[in-house]
Design an enzyme around this catalytic site. Structure first.
Site, PDB file in Angstrom:
ATOM      1  N   SER B 171      44.942  67.585  45.608  1.00  0.00           N
ATOM      2  CA  SER B 171      44.071  68.755  45.477  1.00  0.00           C
ATOM      3  C   SER B 171      43.259  68.940  46.743  1.00  0.00           C
ATOM      4  CB  SER B 171      43.116  68.560  44.300  1.00  0.00           C
ATOM      5  OG  SER B 171      42.113  69.554  44.315  1.00  0.00           O
ATOM      6  N   TYR B 184      36.603  63.133  40.776  1.00  0.00           N
ATOM      7  CA  TYR B 184      37.946  63.701  40.880  1.00  0.00           C
ATOM      8  C   TYR B 184      38.378  63.766  42.350  1.00  0.00           C
ATOM      9  CZ  TYR B 184      41.473  67.513  40.571  1.00  0.00           C
ATOM     10  OH  TYR B 184      42.606  68.292  40.654  1.00  0.00           O
TER      11      TYR B 184
END
Ligand code: NAP
Lengths: 440, 278
Positions: B171, B184
């Site tokens: 990501s 995350y």
């Protein structure tokens, strides 16, 4: 998880009424009602291509089915497709056309979901031979707010089957459905366009036509000699076998809202004049791709923006044969006199084959559909008048297109509404339903 | 742990096309579409969109996810769209001890492996993770340690095979730690570094290691966020991933503009960045 902030907005195609809605996307058919902590009222929505408020809900949650887009089974021999309810007719065509299959019935846009097509029991240019969409949906699964899941067909839960087809989404969430496709040999349609000079001319051409697909564009601005002139279009699937590629994605899009003065009586009159004159000969025939034949407006994405921020109303009635010709003429006159313009008005003869839905709109007669931009002082009174005329003529209006009819009118158009109400899921409702049953 | 393995449908009469010869080991030339594909986290919306692009060409899939009912509908979709064969196995990928057996069964079922996509991940609860390490550790288990375990096995497999594409969805959040999602982000940053090393090791064996760094994608993971104009569709991201596989790319920012957005975000000096609300 971060908490829910601003809810995404959801508008119907006519962009009126504008309601404060909450949208909850579904990605799996088993997500409702389990696992979702939802307020009591919900309504499943697909692409939001209904024009008025059948796909809207205030103070409740719209369950968006766009994520329910899986194809579950296809029988190559018979053309029976099982898919989740958020699959769009466009997605079906992308899958089916290269395999030699087509939709059994299609409305004027392919950007509608299968669930929406069932809930509004949509019809198309082949209504006189194929009836409406629900006639080609042998089975589907319905999920109720208490978690009960039922397969519905003419044999299994038949009452729920008939209530859900044309049931405006009020009987529960359609999880998946089976659609019986029809075979095609090519992407092409053999079509004929014939100019007509008035309603009698239209009816004469109509009764002599043997085509599978028919409809007419009608000029509803011009008065005098040009009154109710138009172009009759008929087509049949070409039988010459040809390779069937997938359609390209549309490139044109209306990027912003047109200002409200852009569409006025003058520009509409010019459009109608050009549209009629563009075809020089009395009759034109040819072979065209199914895209421009079935979906001329789909080539311009967001075309509803040309009506500006205020949106527009769509009027669609069907007038039974008893009063058909004179009734349609009277309605057309009322529209022309009001000074409200419409640049795409459509006239079609509806056939005798009954729809399967308890609340389905189609009935034998003549149907007229047109868009009118919203100018509050003029448009609403005109629509009130048109709805009342429809009622007097023994016709009915199409809930999927409506934002104006009164509860009284709805209940006289659909006297079976009380019988239908018994099948409604207590948690499912819509702005439309609230509107037309509030005073009952 | 529930484990299920079944072959949903195999159209035996359709032979799996022979793979076309690859030109050069790590050259830049365009390659054939993968035909035997393993997908871990196969119920991910991005993974589903990507598999739909490959199914019509008759690819065979081995799908792993933890929800059996969801996996079943994904498998049906692929079979309907033309997949030659779809095998499914239900497994919670947090259980790294089960990975070896799982991957061996996948290779056994498919015969060979052209491509493996690792798509599972969780955004996690940042606020809860700030209070409770166990929450953060759970998130790191799913988004970092689990992919690391899978990549370890797959790297050895592909290295021995001298070809294949190992594709992992990371990501843009891994490019810089920020207060709203650094747990995350750190999992993805760790994954980026790990994959960089594996790529460095395997490139000479003819194996592609592709790190996919999507920006915002409209999927269940982001369904709770207000959808702005920066949101891409899973389909657009899937097309970019396929293109990057065909062109043997190393790191893919998708949609493309995120490469530039992240380049800007990375050059902000730390003394300034720490005062920003991101
Ligand atoms: N969406 C975005 O904006 C975005 C942006 C950048 C990167 N990504 C990355 O893209 C990847 C795919 O995410 P997505 O956007 O497609 O969202 P998604 O549809 O929610 O996919 C995430 C998938 O991971 C699976 N998963 C989570 N924990 C698992 C476990 N322990 N074992 C097995 N499967 C597990 C989930 O399965 P269940 O359904 O069973 O929970 C789900 O299918 C993720 O790695 C994500 O970090 C997403």
């Amino acid at each position: 998880m971060p908490s829910k902030s601003k809810a995404p907005v959801f508008e119907s195609w006519g962009r009126y009424p504008k309601l404060d809605v909450r949208l909850e996307p579904l990605f799996w058919t088993d997500e409702y009602p389990r696992g979702t902590r939802l307020p009591p009222s919900v309504l499943a929505v697909g692409m939001g291509r209904s024009y008025g408020d059948v796909c809207l809900l205030q103070d409740g949650t719209l369950l968006s089915t766009r994520g329910l887009d899986r194809l579950l089974h296809f029988e190559a021999g018979t053309g029976l497709l099982r898919c989740e309810s958020g699959v769009t007719l466009d997605q079906i065509l992308q899958f089916a056309v290269p395999r030699g299959w087509f939709l059994p019935v299609t409305p004027g846009t392919k950007y509608v979901s299968v669930g929406g097509a069932i809930a509004n029991d949509v019809h198309g240019k082949n209504h006189h031979v194929a009836a409406s969409f629900g006639n080609h949906v042998p089975r589907f699964e319905l999920v109720r707010s208490d978690g009960a899941r039922a397969i519905c067909s003419v044999d299994e839960n038949p009452e729920m089957y008939y209530a859900t087809i044309g049931g405006m989404g009020l009987t529960g969430l359609i999880a998946w459905a089976e659609v019986q496709l029809r075979p095609i040999a090519s992407r092409k349609v053999r079509y004929t366009a014939i100019k007509f000079s008035g309603i009698d001319d239209f009816l004469a051409i109509s009764s002599s036509s043997r085509s599978e697909c028919t409809m007419a564009w009608i000029d509803c601005i011009s008065q005098g000699r040009a009154f109710a002139r138009g172009i009759y279009m008929q087509g049949d699937y070409s039988e010459v076998v040809e390779p069937k590629k997938v359609s390209p994605k549309p490139r044109l899009s209306v990027p912003f809202d047109f200002p409200s003065w852009a569409l006025n009586r003058t520009s509409m009159r010019i459009f109608n004049e050009l549209y009629y004159r563009k075809q020089l000969r009395q009759q034109v025939t040819g072979l065209i791709d199914y895209e421009p034949f079935f979906y001329p407006l789909d080539s311009v994405l967001h075309w509803n923006r040309i009506y500006g921020k205020r949106g527009f109303l769509q009027f669609q009635c069907v007038i039974p044969w008893r009063y058909g010709r004179d009734g349609i003429l009277a309605i057309l006159e009322t529209i022309a006199e009001s000074g409200m313009a419409s640049f795409l008005a459509v006239l079609k003869v509806m056939g005798e084959i009954p729809s399967v839905g308890l609340m389905s709109f189609p009935q034998p007669g003549i149907t007229l559909a047109l868009d009118i931009a919203i100018q509050p002082e003029v448009t609403f009174p005109l629509f009130e008048r048109l709805a009342e005329m429809t009622r007097e003529l023994g016709g009915r209006l199409y809930p999927a297109k409506d934002a104006c009819m009164t509860g009284q009118q709805f209940r006289s158009f659909y006297p079976q509404w009380e019988q239908f109400a018994a099948y409604r899921d207590p948690a499912f409702t819509s702005a439309f339903w609230e509107r037309v049953t509030a005073d009952a | 742990m529930r484990r299920r393995r079944s072959q949903i449908d195999s159209l035996e009469e359709r032979p799996i096309e022979a793979r076309t010869e690859r030109t050069g080991r790590s050259g830049r030339s365009k390659r054939a579409m993968p035909k035997t594909i393993l997908v871990l986290g196969a119920t991910s919306a991005i993974a589903q969109a990507w598999m739909r692009l490959l199914a019509p060409d008759g690819a065979s899939f081995f799908l792993v996810a933890r929800n059996a009912a969801h996996l079943d509908s994904v498998a049906k979709d692929l079979v309907t769209r033309g997949a030659a064969a779809v095998y499914v196995e239900t497994s919670d990928l947090d259980e790294t001890a089960a990975h070896t057996g799982l991957l061996e069964r996948a290779v056994g079922a498919l015969g060979t492996l052209d491509c493996a996509l690792i798509a599972h991940g969780v955004l996690g609860d940042q606020a809860a993770g700030e209070r409770d390490f166990a929450v953060a550790a759970g998130s790191l288990q799913t988004s970092f340690l689990s992919p690391v375990s899978l990549v370890t096995w797959l790297a050895n497999y592909f290295g021995r095979q001298y070809h294949g594409s190992l594709v992992v969805i990371s990501s843009v959040a891994g490019d810089r730690g920020r207060k709203s999602n650094y747990i995350y982000g750190s999992a993805k940053a760790g994954l980026n570094a790990f994959l960089g090393g594996v790529r460095n090791r395997l490139d000479r064996e003819g194996v592609q290691v592709l790190t996919v760094r999507p920006g915002f994608v409209a999927t269940p993971m982001t369904a709770h966020l207000p959808q702005g104009p920066l949101f891409a569709t899973p389909d657009a991201v899937a097309r970019d991933i396929l293109h990057a596989i065909e062109h043997r790319r190393d790191v893919l920012y998708t949609p493309w503009f995120w490469r530039w957005i992240m380049a800007l975000i990375r050059v902000i000096p730390e003394w300034k960045f720490k005062k920003m609300d991101l």
